[in-house]
Design a protein around this motif. Structure first.
Motif, PDB file in Angstrom:
ATOM      1  N   ASP A   5       5.969  -8.873  -0.984  1.00  0.00           N
ATOM      2  CA  ASP A   5       5.162  -9.358  -2.107  1.00  0.00           C
ATOM      3  C   ASP A   5       3.967 -10.170  -1.607  1.00  0.00           C
ATOM      4  OD1 ASP A   5       6.026 -11.912  -1.552  1.00  0.00           O
ATOM      5  OD2 ASP A   5       7.595 -11.892  -3.076  1.00  0.00           O
ATOM      6  N   THR A   8       4.473 -13.551   0.239  1.00  0.00           N
ATOM      7  CA  THR A   8       5.001 -13.397   1.601  1.00  0.00           C
ATOM      8  C   THR A   8       3.882 -12.999   2.553  1.00  0.00           C
ATOM      9  OG1 THR A   8       7.038 -12.655   0.559  1.00  0.00           O
ATOM     10  CG2 THR A   8       6.853 -12.294   2.936  1.00  0.00           C
ATOM     11  N   LEU A  38      -2.972  -4.430  -4.424  1.00  0.00           N
ATOM     12  CA  LEU A  38      -2.317  -5.505  -3.671  1.00  0.00           C
ATOM     13  C   LEU A  38      -3.207  -5.951  -2.501  1.00  0.00           C
ATOM     14  CD1 LEU A  38       0.160  -7.308  -3.277  1.00  0.00           C
ATOM     15  CD2 LEU A  38       1.222  -5.473  -1.936  1.00  0.00           C
TER      16      LEU A  38
END
Ligand SMILES: Nc1nc2c(ncn2[C@@H]2O[C@H](COP(=O)(O)OP(=O)(O)OP(=O)(O)O)[C@@H](O)[C@H]2O)c(=O)[nH]1
Length: 334
Positions: A5, A8, A38
């Motif tokens: 994620d 992290t 992302l």
């Protein structure tokens, strides 16, 4: 691989955790649509932590000794307390086939140096795509605390310009040549260079290399004139024997300090950001145009007519663009 994620990734990169830095670069290099969002979120988080590194491009024709140089130069820098990242822009690379091992064996000492991170060029895609991945990897490396970024590029094609557009200083490695050595170096590349070093100045070649450096320095003085903001110094070095590398570093630092103290560094980086923005718009637009069904349908016939001399290139271009715009125009009154 298990998904990681955002938090992290961010924490791992800021803590300089190698495995996460490597995964983060793989993420920003990815062209898969599901990774894009992302990757951009990650880069947005990392951007405020980037920008403090010295960004240096290293170019030269195949065989000039780039790998040997970067291995020795990077090792010298880590011994001075720097953390060194090596990135590359080489879209034609078949040398490593994108394998990390391929490049690691090219830079034996740096590859195992805990203060260094060697990443080969993303091998797939267009120059624009490869350059974008390298620029974004640079943000990751800087956020991870690497304070010297060396971007290697092979001395052919357009990649030097792409690299010059992402670094503060550009180092050109060259060799002592017999005859008119200026002919051996593309003029365009000379114009990009901030520091030039004649490599392999060792053994029986040392004298030739020194003479070549003097000759090139003379030629450059004529090219740049007296009033230039910065006259690129022409040095000589031996990557194999790690000789003269301290002077190369000194002059690169001098160049960067001059840029910084005159406000040119900040301006250069701002201009690079704007330039990259438009470069990406151009790449993306062209990609969409080539993939557009209406363009794909119309193009073969238009190309045929151009080949036969029945249609001018200008008219054909207009029609290709019309096909593209017709498809993407607002469908409000359709
Ligand atoms: N004598 C001498 N040989 C060198 C020096 N630097 C590199 N070489 C040799 O030159 C050859 C090419 O060196 P590389 O470092 O692989 O050159 P490169 O520019 O990275 O070449 P590509 O990987 O093909 O782009 C190798 O055989 C090196 O050992 C040097 O300073 N002196």
């Amino acid at each position: 691989m298990a998904a990681i994620d955002l938090d992290t990734y961010v924490k791992g990169v800021l803590d300089g955790k190698r495995a996460l830095v490597a995964r983060a670069i793989t993420l920003v290099e990815s062209t898969r649509p599901q990774h894009r969002a992302l990757a951009q979120e990650l880069l947005t988080e990392l951007l405020p932590h980037s920008g403090r590194a010295r960004r240096i491009g290293v170019s030269g024709v195949p065989g000039v000794g780039k790998s040997t140089f970067i291995d020795a130069f990077g090792t010298m820098l880590t011994s001075l307390g720097h953390r060194v990242a090596v990135l590359a822009v080489d879209p034609s690379s078949t040398r490593t086939g994108g394998s990390i091992l391929g490049d690691k064996t090219r830079m034996e000492r740096l590859a195992v140096d805990p203060a260094a991170f060697v990443r080969p060029s993303p091998s797939a895609g267009t120059l624009g795509g490869v350059a974008k991945a390298t620029r974004e990897s640079m943000v990751v490396m800087e956020a991870a605390g690497y304070d010297v970024i060396l971007v290697e590029t092979v001395g052919v094609g357009q990649s030097e310009t792409a690299v010059a557009d992402m670094v503060d200083s550009f180092l050109l490695l060259t060799l002592a040549r017999t005859g008119d050595q200026l002919q051996g170096i593309k003029k365009g590349v000379l114009e990009l260079a901030d520091v030039i070093a004649v490599n392999k100045a060792d053994g029986p070649h040392e004298r030739d290399a020194r003479a070549a450096a003097r000759e090139l320095a003379g030629a450059l003085r004529l090219m740049h004139g007296k009033d230039a903001f910065w006259s690129p110094p022409v040095l000589h070095c031996s990557a194999r024997e790690a000789a003269g590398l301290d002077t190369v570093w000194e002059r690169l630092e001098q160049h960067r300090t001059l840029l910084d103290s005159t406000g040119k560094l900040a301006a250069k980086r701002r201009d690079q950001q704007v330039g990259w923005t438009w470069a990406m718009v151009r790449d993306e637009l062209l990609g969409r145009l080539y993939a557009d069904p209406a363009v794909r349908e119309a193009a073969p016939e238009l190309e045929r007519q151009v080949r036969q001399g029945r249609l001018t290139a200008t008219l054909a271009a207009d029609r290709i663009l019309a096909a593209f715009e017709g498809r993407t125009a607002p469908a409000a009154d359709a």
